[in-house]
Design a protein around this motif. Structure first.
Motif, mmCIF file in Angstrom:
data_model
loop_
_atom_site.group_PDB
_atom_site.id
_atom_site.type_symbol
_atom_site.label_atom_id
_atom_site.label_comp_id
_atom_site.label_asym_id
_atom_site.label_seq_id
_atom_site.Cartn_x
_atom_site.Cartn_y
_atom_site.Cartn_z
ATOM 1 N N PHE A 196 25.796 96.149 27.222
ATOM 2 C CA PHE A 196 24.578 96.789 27.692
ATOM 3 C C PHE A 196 23.695 97.111 26.485
ATOM 4 O O PHE A 196 24.185 97.696 25.518
ATOM 5 C CB PHE A 196 24.888 98.105 28.413
ATOM 6 N N HIS A 197 22.431 96.763 26.558
ATOM 7 C CA HIS A 197 21.450 97.218 25.575
ATOM 8 C C HIS A 197 20.661 98.366 26.203
ATOM 9 O O HIS A 197 20.124 98.223 27.309
ATOM 10 C CB HIS A 197 20.486 96.093 25.182
ATOM 11 N N THR A 198 20.577 99.495 25.517
ATOM 12 C CA THR A 198 19.896 100.674 26.052
ATOM 13 C C THR A 198 18.630 100.967 25.256
ATOM 14 O O THR A 198 18.602 100.825 24.031
ATOM 15 C CB THR A 198 20.817 101.908 26.024
ATOM 16 N N PHE A 199 17.585 101.396 25.964
ATOM 17 C CA PHE A 199 16.278 101.628 25.346
ATOM 18 C C PHE A 199 15.654 102.908 25.883
ATOM 19 O O PHE A 199 15.936 103.340 27.002
ATOM 20 C CB PHE A 199 15.308 100.480 25.683
ATOM 21 N N LEU A 200 14.755 103.459 25.073
ATOM 22 C CA LEU A 200 13.821 104.476 25.548
ATOM 23 C C LEU A 200 12.427 103.914 25.337
ATOM 24 O O LEU A 200 12.057 103.534 24.223
ATOM 25 C CB LEU A 200 13.983 105.795 24.801
ATOM 26 N N ARG A 201 11.661 103.855 26.419
ATOM 27 C CA ARG A 201 10.312 103.305 26.362
ATOM 28 C C ARG A 201 9.342 104.328 25.759
ATOM 29 O O ARG A 201 9.625 105.521 25.704
ATOM 30 C CB ARG A 201 9.875 102.864 27.761
ATOM 31 N N TYR A 202 8.188 103.854 25.326
ATOM 32 C CA TYR A 202 7.250 104.695 24.581
ATOM 33 C C TYR A 202 6.882 105.980 25.320
ATOM 34 O O TYR A 202 6.830 107.060 24.725
ATOM 35 C CB TYR A 202 5.966 103.915 24.276
ATOM 36 N N ASP A 203 6.605 105.868 26.613
ATOM 37 C CA ASP A 203 6.111 107.034 27.354
ATOM 38 C C ASP A 203 7.183 108.105 27.570
ATOM 39 O O ASP A 203 6.865 109.201 28.029
ATOM 40 C CB ASP A 203 5.542 106.605 28.704
ATOM 41 N N GLY A 204 8.435 107.799 27.248
ATOM 42 C CA GLY A 204 9.488 108.791 27.397
ATOM 43 C C GLY A 204 9.934 109.425 26.102
ATOM 44 O O GLY A 204 10.849 110.256 26.082
ATOM 45 N N MET A 205 9.272 109.082 25.008
ATOM 46 C CA MET A 205 9.739 109.539 23.697
ATOM 47 C C MET A 205 9.352 110.990 23.424
ATOM 48 O O MET A 205 8.345 111.483 23.935
ATOM 49 C CB MET A 205 9.170 108.630 22.605
ATOM 50 N N PRO A 206 10.159 111.689 22.632
ATOM 51 C CA PRO A 206 9.857 113.088 22.298
ATOM 52 C C PRO A 206 8.552 113.193 21.518
ATOM 53 O O PRO A 206 8.120 112.241 20.857
ATOM 54 C CB PRO A 206 11.044 113.519 21.420
ATOM 55 N N ASP A 207 7.949 114.357 21.563
ATOM 56 C CA ASP A 207 6.733 114.606 20.789
ATOM 57 C C ASP A 207 7.045 114.502 19.291
ATOM 58 O O ASP A 207 8.106 114.927 18.831
ATOM 59 C CB ASP A 207 6.174 115.997 21.084
ATOM 60 N N GLY A 208 6.107 113.929 18.556
ATOM 61 C CA GLY A 208 6.226 113.937 17.105
ATOM 62 C C GLY A 208 6.923 112.742 16.494
ATOM 63 O O GLY A 208 6.955 112.623 15.266
ATOM 64 N N VAL A 209 7.508 111.856 17.310
ATOM 65 C CA VAL A 209 8.155 110.678 16.718
ATOM 66 C C VAL A 209 7.097 109.634 16.402
ATOM 67 O O VAL A 209 6.098 109.502 17.102
ATOM 68 C CB VAL A 209 9.240 110.089 17.641
ATOM 69 N N GLU A 210 7.322 108.903 15.321
ATOM 70 C CA GLU A 210 6.368 107.894 14.887
ATOM 71 C C GLU A 210 7.128 106.649 14.443
ATOM 72 O O GLU A 210 8.189 106.750 13.824
ATOM 73 C CB GLU A 210 5.529 108.405 13.712
ATOM 74 N N LYS A 228 3.156 96.773 15.716
ATOM 75 C CA LYS A 228 2.369 96.879 16.934
ATOM 76 C C LYS A 228 3.300 97.216 18.086
ATOM 77 O O LYS A 228 4.488 96.889 18.054
ATOM 78 C CB LYS A 228 1.641 95.565 17.221
ATOM 79 N N ALA A 229 2.763 97.872 19.104
ATOM 80 C CA ALA A 229 3.577 98.183 20.281
ATOM 81 C C ALA A 229 4.076 96.895 20.919
ATOM 82 O O ALA A 229 3.333 95.917 21.031
ATOM 83 C CB ALA A 229 2.761 98.989 21.292
ATOM 84 N N ASN A 230 5.353 96.879 21.302
ATOM 85 C CA ASN A 230 5.919 95.706 21.947
ATOM 86 C C ASN A 230 5.148 95.387 23.224
ATOM 87 O O ASN A 230 4.813 96.273 24.004
ATOM 88 C CB ASN A 230 7.391 95.978 22.263
ATOM 89 N N SER A 231 4.856 94.114 23.465
ATOM 90 C CA SER A 231 4.043 93.723 24.615
ATOM 91 C C SER A 231 4.699 94.069 25.939
ATOM 92 O O SER A 231 4.016 94.277 26.946
ATOM 93 C CB SER A 231 3.751 92.218 24.563
#
Length: 254
Positions: A107-121, A130-133
């Motif tokens: 299994f490959h697990t991900f967190l998408r951009y809109d679910g990321m904690p505040d302040g991460v860059e 660039k943001a992944n398409s």
């Protein structure tokens, strides 16, 4: 000497070894609340496995059910499993046996951009990312399974493997607890199992993410003229064997 379930494996493609992981030391600095959460997560993992065994199934079989012929490299379920509320995502796939001996798939697990904690860059790399398409965000960890559907290993990968956006380990560690697939597609049992497996092995995932960054930095130092994140010679960046029962035994003692 027999290898501990928590001992590091040799990384693929000539990458340096991941140093041995000390679970007791990793747990020593954690609060009682953290230990209780990990232990509770482990009980959920064990219960999912117990219930699935009653129908001669397992977490992998549940993902592959009604998906047609199983092909290496294809993503299962088709279109991936995405929780649009938590912005968590996963897929299961397999490699040829020669590439991943003793493994059915992972299994490959991900967190998408809109679910990321505040302040991460994203990491400040050159050229800038660039943001992944596909908006896939960041890859947390991969969970290997044997042919019986039991988790046997965790590993992290180089950026090109999943076409993720690269975030520093310190930011990635904040994403672990946000991974949650809280719906029934493709399988309620598998989604609950994977969600809680990530919480159970939180110490190992933190450790692997830190070793991931160290491995990438070491590789860049060795090959300064290459784009390390696109270097096909570096695929797996850190790797550890895992054992649910062994982890639970340590947590119960703790």
């Amino acid at each position: 000497m027999a290898k501990s379930p928590m001992q590091a494996e040799r990384m693929d493609d000539g990458a340096p070894d991941t140093p041995c992981f000390d679970l007791a030391a990793a747990l020593a600095g954690r609060s009682r609340a953290d230990l209780d959460r990990m232990r509770a997560a482990g009980e959920v993992v064990l219960n999912c496995q117990r219930v699935l065994r009653k129908t001669s199934s397992n977490v992998v079989g549940e993902v592959l059910r009604h998906q047609g012929t199983f092909y290496q490299w294809n993503h299962y379920p088709k279109g991936d499993a995405i929780d649009w509320e938590t912005q968590s995502q996963y897929y299961y796939h397999s490699h040829p046996e020669a590439e991943r001996p003793g493994e059915h798939g992972h299994f490959h697990t991900f967190l998408r951009y809109d679910g990321m904690p505040d302040g991460v860059e994203p990491a400040p790399v050159d050229p800038p990312q660039k943001a992944n398409s596909a908006r896939i965000g960041a890859h947390i960890a991969a969970v290997c399974c044997d042919r019986k559907g039991y988790a046997t290993k965790l590993f992290t990968t180089n950026r090109w493997v999943t076409d993720e956006t690269w975030y520093p380990a310190a930011d990635m560690i904040r994403m672990i607890e946000r991974f949650e697939i809280d719906h029934t597609f493709p399988s309620w049992a598998t989604n609950v199992w994977l969600t809680h497996l990530m919480r159970l092995f939180d110490p190992q995932i933190r450790y692997l993410l830190e070793r991931r960054d160290e491995a990438v930095a070491a590789w860049q130092g060795r090959y300064p003229d290459r784009d390390v994140f696109e270097d096909r010679d570096l695929e797996v960046t850190s790797e550890l064997d895992i054992d649910v029962e062994a982890q639970m035994a340590v947590l119960r003692d703790a």
